[in-house]
Design an enzyme around this catalytic site. Structure first.
Site, mmCIF file in Angstrom:
data_model
loop_
_atom_site.group_PDB
_atom_site.id
_atom_site.type_symbol
_atom_site.label_atom_id
_atom_site.label_comp_id
_atom_site.label_asym_id
_atom_site.label_seq_id
_atom_site.Cartn_x
_atom_site.Cartn_y
_atom_site.Cartn_z
ATOM 1 N N LYS A 37 0.271 -1.233 0.250
ATOM 2 C CA LYS A 37 0.231 -0.033 -0.295
ATOM 3 C C LYS A 37 0.781 1.777 -0.267
ATOM 4 O O LYS A 37 0.658 2.528 0.044
ATOM 5 C CB LYS A 37 -0.741 -0.070 0.696
ATOM 6 N N GLY A 38 2.577 0.768 -0.262
ATOM 7 C CA GLY A 38 2.916 2.454 0.658
ATOM 8 C C GLY A 38 3.427 3.045 -0.356
ATOM 9 O O GLY A 38 2.891 4.729 0.337
ATOM 10 N N GLU A 93 7.741 3.021 -5.751
ATOM 11 C CA GLU A 93 7.618 2.359 -4.666
ATOM 12 C C GLU A 93 8.218 3.616 -3.682
ATOM 13 O O GLU A 93 8.493 4.774 -4.197
ATOM 14 C CB GLU A 93 9.514 1.624 -4.297
ATOM 15 N N ASP A 94 7.841 3.393 -2.497
ATOM 16 C CA ASP A 94 7.491 4.354 -1.584
ATOM 17 C C ASP A 94 8.971 4.100 -0.768
ATOM 18 O O ASP A 94 9.612 5.392 -0.295
ATOM 19 C CB ASP A 94 6.671 4.802 0.006
ATOM 20 N N ASP A 97 13.883 -0.745 1.231
ATOM 21 C CA ASP A 97 14.914 -1.082 2.166
ATOM 22 C C ASP A 97 15.972 -1.926 2.166
ATOM 23 O O ASP A 97 17.380 -2.003 1.819
ATOM 24 C CB ASP A 97 13.729 -1.961 3.252
ATOM 25 N N LYS A 125 17.366 3.144 1.316
ATOM 26 C CA LYS A 125 18.219 2.833 2.735
ATOM 27 C C LYS A 125 18.731 1.647 2.374
ATOM 28 O O LYS A 125 19.014 0.790 2.146
ATOM 29 C CB LYS A 125 16.900 2.532 3.818
ATOM 30 N N PHE A 146 13.416 3.672 11.352
ATOM 31 C CA PHE A 146 12.202 3.499 10.598
ATOM 32 C C PHE A 146 10.937 4.582 10.637
ATOM 33 O O PHE A 146 10.606 5.559 11.695
ATOM 34 C CB PHE A 146 11.185 2.905 11.830
ATOM 35 N N VAL A 147 11.114 4.341 9.303
ATOM 36 C CA VAL A 147 9.930 5.664 8.778
ATOM 37 C C VAL A 147 8.803 6.013 8.618
ATOM 38 O O VAL A 147 8.162 4.907 8.233
ATOM 39 C CB VAL A 147 10.690 6.657 7.792
ATOM 40 N N ASP A 153 3.626 3.719 6.861
ATOM 41 C CA ASP A 153 2.899 2.895 8.265
ATOM 42 C C ASP A 153 3.585 2.230 9.691
ATOM 43 O O ASP A 153 4.468 1.940 8.985
ATOM 44 C CB ASP A 153 1.568 1.981 7.265
ATOM 45 N N ARG A 159 -0.051 6.712 7.613
ATOM 46 C CA ARG A 159 0.374 7.368 6.308
ATOM 47 C C ARG A 159 -0.039 8.295 5.430
ATOM 48 O O ARG A 159 0.203 8.708 5.127
ATOM 49 C CB ARG A 159 -0.252 5.975 5.152
HETATM 50 C C1 PRP Z 1 7.174 -1.797 2.423
HETATM 51 C C2 PRP Z 1 7.514 -0.853 1.317
HETATM 52 C C3 PRP Z 1 8.389 -1.815 0.348
HETATM 53 C C4 PRP Z 1 9.027 -2.346 0.950
HETATM 54 C C5 PRP Z 1 10.001 -2.567 1.048
HETATM 55 O O1 PRP Z 1 5.955 -2.109 2.046
HETATM 56 O O2 PRP Z 1 6.383 -0.078 0.680
HETATM 57 O O3 PRP Z 1 6.930 -2.018 -0.847
HETATM 58 O O4 PRP Z 1 8.794 -2.687 2.188
HETATM 59 O O5 PRP Z 1 11.207 -3.353 1.485
HETATM 60 P P1 PRP Z 1 12.098 -4.554 0.935
HETATM 61 O O6 PRP Z 1 13.152 -3.454 0.385
HETATM 62 O O7 PRP Z 1 12.906 -4.656 2.478
HETATM 63 O O8 PRP Z 1 11.528 -5.304 0.455
HETATM 64 P P2 PRP Z 1 5.222 -3.367 3.541
HETATM 65 O O9 PRP Z 1 5.736 -4.172 3.727
HETATM 66 O O10 PRP Z 1 5.177 -1.958 4.674
HETATM 67 O O11 PRP Z 1 3.320 -2.616 3.184
HETATM 68 P P3 PRP Z 1 3.080 -1.422 2.804
HETATM 69 O O12 PRP Z 1 3.367 -1.041 1.380
HETATM 70 O O13 PRP Z 1 1.369 -2.384 2.727
HETATM 71 O O14 PRP Z 1 3.001 -0.991 4.137
#
Ligand code: PRP
Length: 168
Positions: A37-38, A93-94, A97, A125, A146-147, A153, A159
């Site tokens: 969702k991010g 992508e938001d 990580d 990151k 952690f942001v 979220d 969000r």
């Molecule tokens: C977050 C973000 C990316 C992913 C990045 O999604 O939106 O899709 O994590 O992490 P990575 O590089 O370690 O794979 P999350 O699973 O938190 O779901 P959300 O977008 O629904 O909050």
């Protein structure tokens, strides 16, 4: 919570990213693929700033296996409704990580033969990478905090905050 990127800084950066991307695609249509969702807020703002024609679609991904993303196993829980074949596709992508989500999606979409495939991430990151992945366009490179905010979220909260905050 500590504010690290203001609403105004986010707005400026999104405008700048949209300018770079629009220039690179030079009037060609781009299919924006938002990762739920991010990415929903970033994608909405980016789409409105783009100067080239855009279409939008979304995917939702989840980790499985040990129940955490650190398992490194990802699956698509909601796939695209659009065929990417022959199209200019931009994954939105938001945050990147560990890189596991973005790398997985990139490989899955590449196998469907788009004309081109790139990734934009508002936040990056690099210190957290577990797989090698580099986005083509990055808004802000940040430390390992952690942001939340602007789509990101903490247990589904925050969000809707217009800036980016570190949760202490
Ligand atoms: C977050 C973000 C990316 C992913 C990045 O999604 O939106 O899709 O994590 O992490 P990575 O590089 O370690 O794979 P999350 O699973 O938190 O779901 P959300 O977008 O629904 O909050």
């Amino acid at each position: 919570m500590k504010l690290i990127i203001t609403k105004q800084e986010v707005e400026r950066k999104v405008k700048w990213l949209a300018g770079q991307i629009s220039r690179d695609f030079a009037g060609r249509e781009v299919l924006l693929v938002g990762v739920l969702k991010g990415a929903f807020i970033f994608m909405a703002d980016l789409a409105r700033r783009m100067k080239t024609p855009v279409k939008v679609d979304f995917v939702c991904l989840a980790s499985y296996g040990s129940g955490t993303r650190s398992s490194g196993r990802v699956k698509i829980t909601k796939d695209l409704e659009t065929s990417v074949r022959g199209k200019n596709v931009l994954i939105v992508e938001d945050i990147i990580d560990t890189g596991i989500t973005a790398q997985y999606l990139f490989h899955r979409l590449r196998s469907r033969r788009p004309r081109s495939l790139r990734t934009v991430a508002l936040l990056d990151k690099p210190g957290r990478r577990r797989v090698s992945f580099r986005a083509d366009y990055v808004g802000f490179t940040i430390e390992d905090h952690f942001v939340v905010g602007y789509g990101l979220d903490c247990n589904e909260e925050y969000r809707n905050l217009p800036g980016i905050y570190v949760v202490k």
